[in-house]
Every structure is written in structure tokens, then in C-alpha cells.
Design an enzyme around this catalytic site. Sequence first.
Site, PDB file in Angstrom:
ATOM      1  N   GLY A  91       0.826  -1.224  -0.055  1.00  0.00           N
ATOM      2  CA  GLY A  91       0.093   0.007   0.109  1.00  0.00           C
ATOM      3  C   GLY A  91       0.823   1.256   0.003  1.00  0.00           C
ATOM      4  O   GLY A  91       0.380   2.217  -0.258  1.00  0.00           O
ATOM      5  N   ARG A  92       2.198   0.982   0.286  1.00  0.00           N
ATOM      6  CA  ARG A  92       2.947   2.530   0.326  1.00  0.00           C
ATOM      7  C   ARG A  92       4.399   2.043  -0.210  1.00  0.00           C
ATOM      8  O   ARG A  92       5.531   2.762   0.381  1.00  0.00           O
ATOM      9  CB  ARG A  92       2.971   3.059   1.623  1.00  0.00           C
ATOM     10  CG  ARG A  92       3.446   2.441   2.761  1.00  0.00           C
ATOM     11  CD  ARG A  92       3.482   3.233   4.166  1.00  0.00           C
ATOM     12  NE  ARG A  92       3.715   2.673   5.171  1.00  0.00           N
ATOM     13  CZ  ARG A  92       3.896   2.791   6.541  1.00  0.00           C
ATOM     14  NH1 ARG A  92       4.525   4.230   6.639  1.00  0.00           N
ATOM     15  NH2 ARG A  92       4.309   2.112   7.494  1.00  0.00           N
ATOM     16  N   LYS A 112       9.541   1.708   0.719  1.00  0.00           N
ATOM     17  CA  LYS A 112       8.405   2.067   1.704  1.00  0.00           C
ATOM     18  C   LYS A 112       8.220   3.578   1.661  1.00  0.00           C
ATOM     19  O   LYS A 112       9.278   4.480   1.877  1.00  0.00           O
ATOM     20  CB  LYS A 112       8.764   1.827   3.190  1.00  0.00           C
ATOM     21  CG  LYS A 112       7.874   1.982   4.163  1.00  0.00           C
ATOM     22  CD  LYS A 112       8.191   1.072   5.557  1.00  0.00           C
ATOM     23  CE  LYS A 112       7.268   0.957   6.332  1.00  0.00           C
ATOM     24  NZ  LYS A 112       7.641   0.328   7.888  1.00  0.00           N
ATOM     25  N   ARG A 178      14.824  -0.691   0.948  1.00  0.00           N
ATOM     26  CA  ARG A 178      15.474  -1.680   1.807  1.00  0.00           C
ATOM     27  C   ARG A 178      16.028  -2.732   0.747  1.00  0.00           C
ATOM     28  O   ARG A 178      15.457  -2.932  -0.586  1.00  0.00           O
ATOM     29  CB  ARG A 178      14.326  -2.394   2.307  1.00  0.00           C
ATOM     30  CG  ARG A 178      13.307  -3.048   2.063  1.00  0.00           C
ATOM     31  CD  ARG A 178      12.885  -3.925   3.018  1.00  0.00           C
ATOM     32  NE  ARG A 178      11.861  -3.449   3.884  1.00  0.00           N
ATOM     33  CZ  ARG A 178      10.563  -3.120   3.979  1.00  0.00           C
ATOM     34  NH1 ARG A 178       9.999  -3.639   2.790  1.00  0.00           N
ATOM     35  NH2 ARG A 178      10.067  -2.344   4.650  1.00  0.00           N
ATOM     36  N   ASP A 250       1.890 -11.093   6.793  1.00  0.00           N
ATOM     37  CA  ASP A 250       2.531 -10.349   5.943  1.00  0.00           C
ATOM     38  C   ASP A 250       3.833  -9.487   6.224  1.00  0.00           C
ATOM     39  O   ASP A 250       4.332  -8.904   5.223  1.00  0.00           O
ATOM     40  CB  ASP A 250       1.506  -9.167   5.485  1.00  0.00           C
ATOM     41  CG  ASP A 250       1.159  -8.249   6.636  1.00  0.00           C
ATOM     42  OD1 ASP A 250       0.581  -8.938   7.587  1.00  0.00           O
ATOM     43  OD2 ASP A 250       1.042  -6.919   6.518  1.00  0.00           O
ATOM     44  N   ASN A 251       4.211  -9.906   7.189  1.00  0.00           N
ATOM     45  CA  ASN A 251       5.528  -9.518   7.674  1.00  0.00           C
ATOM     46  C   ASN A 251       6.795 -10.655   7.875  1.00  0.00           C
ATOM     47  O   ASN A 251       7.519 -10.415   8.412  1.00  0.00           O
ATOM     48  CB  ASN A 251       5.344  -8.774   9.224  1.00  0.00           C
ATOM     49  CG  ASN A 251       4.724  -7.216   8.951  1.00  0.00           C
ATOM     50  OD1 ASN A 251       4.662  -6.929   7.762  1.00  0.00           O
ATOM     51  ND2 ASN A 251       4.223  -6.836  10.087  1.00  0.00           N
ATOM     52  N   ASP A 260      10.617  -4.602   7.809  1.00  0.00           N
ATOM     53  CA  ASP A 260       9.212  -3.937   8.114  1.00  0.00           C
ATOM     54  C   ASP A 260       9.345  -3.501   9.652  1.00  0.00           C
ATOM     55  O   ASP A 260       8.610  -4.046  10.179  1.00  0.00           O
ATOM     56  CB  ASP A 260       8.055  -4.569   7.705  1.00  0.00           C
ATOM     57  CG  ASP A 260       7.071  -3.458   7.442  1.00  0.00           C
ATOM     58  OD1 ASP A 260       6.998  -2.221   7.467  1.00  0.00           O
ATOM     59  OD2 ASP A 260       5.813  -4.065   7.140  1.00  0.00           O
TER      60      ASP A 260
END
Length: 462
Positions: A91-92, A112, A178, A250-251, A260
Site C-alpha cells: 500500500g505504500r 516504503k 531496503r 504479511d511481515n 518492516d
Amino acid sequence: MPVGPTYRPDPLFAALGDEYSDAVEPAAFAAHIVRWRDQRAASEVGLDGLTEAEWIDHFGRFESLPGQPRPRAMRYHGHQFRHYNPDLGDGRGFLAAQLRDDRDRLLDLGTKGSGRTPWSRDGDGRLTLKGGVREVLAAEMLAARGVPTCRILSLIETGEQLVRGDEPSPTRSSVMVRLSHSHIRFGTFQRLAYFERTDLIEPLVDHVITAYHPTATDAASMLEGVVRVQARLVARWTAAGFVHGVLNTDNLNVTGESFDYGPWRFLPWLDPAFTAAYFDTAGLYSFARQAEAVFWALRQLAATLRPLAEEQALVDALNTFGPTYVTETQAALRGRLGLTDAGETAGQQLVDTTFALMAQGGEALGFEGVLFDWFGGEASAARAHAGPRAAHYVGETFDAFRRAVQAHDPDRPERLDHPGFAQPEPQDLLIDEVEAIWSRIAEDDDWSTFQAKVAAIRAGGE
């Protein structure tokens, strides 16, 4: 071309097709001020020769590097605090590039704060500068403590004022890049299972095997590879005193690197119930529950592979987690104490007695005190007994710890000649120091404390 001779593009994920990601356009930013540039990481992928203008072009404006497609926002779902959310995805951020490093590993350049995507929902697609600074610090300290982690390649301040509900606003903005081994998440598989697209799960499994787990031969053995690297990761977190904060599916990725870094903390002292996220009121992702949380997430990944593997094969793969975690925790703690391998029994005694001593010493001893004072085992005995925590190195709990240490030989004891061990205190990264570093930046635009901290962390890592 603005890249070095060792630059080798290899955009394998984009080649999977449009069912797995979406082509997106990066945001246009008001300004581009380079605040962090990791030359060490850049040199591994042939990008260390970029001029500052070229750096901004590729990591601030996101002009494509040679041989790379346009950015791709990755599609995924996930369990967030064990509640399934089908409204996730990049989303970002996006996958800006894939390339090979100097060890032939496939690496991602992931962003990010690079703008809105089809998966932004109500978000603005931006990253606060404070958030970017915290990510740099977390990744640097984890790397120094031997934890598999992404590296923050670039942090560029972007000249916007952002409003956030969980920090003073308006606040400064940034875009971050990253460098990570993979951004394929457990949730990448979960999304395809949600839509019952076994026809898309199978190519993804093949991709993960080819790119990241080449010894695997099928979905079950791929899962076993993921289980083992995740067990190693959480063991390294344990030995580093690190609390990730948000261990949602999701991480967590297929290569077992942490990434993240939103709400994270390093333990000030051994506290099993310590949490990093203020909203984790139930302690689901507390320090002592991280192994449980990761194993739960692995079970969700295994469920997505049922159409491709026998149930027992998936169960057998999952059951490697516990033994691997035990073995890897022993290895991680030996590494933190600078000791050689003396066998499984001695290794477990070292784990048990070290944490018992930490627990007894509490706040006064801290999490890092024992690991710093007794690095190299008996080779540090005189230093430990002359240091500021010497009063804690007496009694039955300490005696058991020392016997466990004496069962191991020092590993490269010449490392004790490093100037860092001449200091009375270990290198740490607790929340008060992080806030102080940010305050200097926020109030005076003074980056010297940040730069000095990164240099000190890297010296400790040496």
C-alpha cells in the site's frame, strides 16, 4: 551506465506475471535530500558508484535501473493479530528492482513511502522521516547482533508534512529503500489460497524453490526450508533481545529475514512479557511468545500448500521447527558470548543458565550486561569481575552459569582486543536513546548523533 561492473539485474518476480503484482507509478516528491546511503550494501550489488544525483534519480524519483521493469506493487493478504485481512498488499511500497549480489544471491530493492498503489486503501502511501530513521537503526543493530535482516540502502527526505495519529504532527516525510533477500510473504500464498487459485500457487512454489530454496524438490520440502530459516530467525531474535512487535503473516517472508520495522524494541532487561507495540494489549507478540507466533504463522503457510502436498509431509515439515529452534538458539547464544560449540547438552546448559542469570539480575544487570561482560567466556573473567556489574557475579545462579561457560572454549579470543571491550558498557539501542536521536533531528536538524550511533553499532558488530 550509472552502475558498476558487478551490477547484475535479474527481475524474476516480475516475470511471474500480472496475477502476482501490479505495475505502479511512484509519487512525485517536493524535495529529495539524501539522509542515509549505505555504501557497504550498495557495493555488494554494484551500485556504490552512483553520484548523488543518480542516487536520487533511482531511489527518490525511481527511474528504472538498467534491465529492470517498472515498479511492481506486490499482492498479498495476511493474518493481522490472527484475524484474516483480505485488504492488504503493497500500500505504500513496491518492488523497485531485483539483482544479484557478490555471492550470487537474488536480492530485492523494496520501497516504503513511495506513494499510493491499488492496495493503499485510505492510506497516503507515505513514510514519516522518523519511521525511516527507526528502520535504519533497527536494521543496523540487528545486523551487528548477527540477526538475518534486511539492510536499509537509502533514506531520502521528501519535503512533505504528514499527519499521523500516533506521533506529533505535522511531521517530516521520507522515502526508504531496503535491500532484502525476498519480499515474498506468507501472505502472498494466502491470497492465492483465498481465491482458490492452485494454478497460481504452483508456479509460486516453483519460483521460491528456484530462487531461494534450491535443495527443495516439492511444496513440502520448500515448506521445510522456510520452517528452518524462520526457526533460525526467531532464535537469533531471542539471543539479540529483540521484539519485532507485529508478527503478522504479511511481515514474515520465505527467506527468514526480518524486515518492516514499525513498533520494535530491544529488551532493556530480560522480561518475557515485554511487548513492542502499544496496541498489543494481550501480549500476543511479546518477547517470550515470538517462537509461538512464528510457528502459528508457518501453520497458515502450510495450509495454503495442501492442494500440492500430502498432509503428513506438511506436518513433518512443520515439526522440524521445534528442534531447529532449540539448536539455533544454542548457536545464536554461543555466538553472542563468543564461544565454540561444546555439544548439545553443554549448549542447552549455557542457554538455561545465561537466561537464569539475566532474570535474577533484572534491570540492574540488563539484557546485554552478561553477554558483554562474559564475551569469550573465561577469557573475560577478570574484566567481568572488575566491571560495573561485578556484584551480580556471585551466588548459585552465577556459579551454574560460570560452569556452563567453562565447558566452552573461547572462539577467536583475539576479538577481545577490540577497543569496544575496553569500555565499561555494551552498545545498546533502547527506546529512550532512539527518541533522543530523533529529537536532535526534529528540533535542530542535527544528524550527528544518528551518524555517531550507526558508527558505534557497526564498530560493535566488528
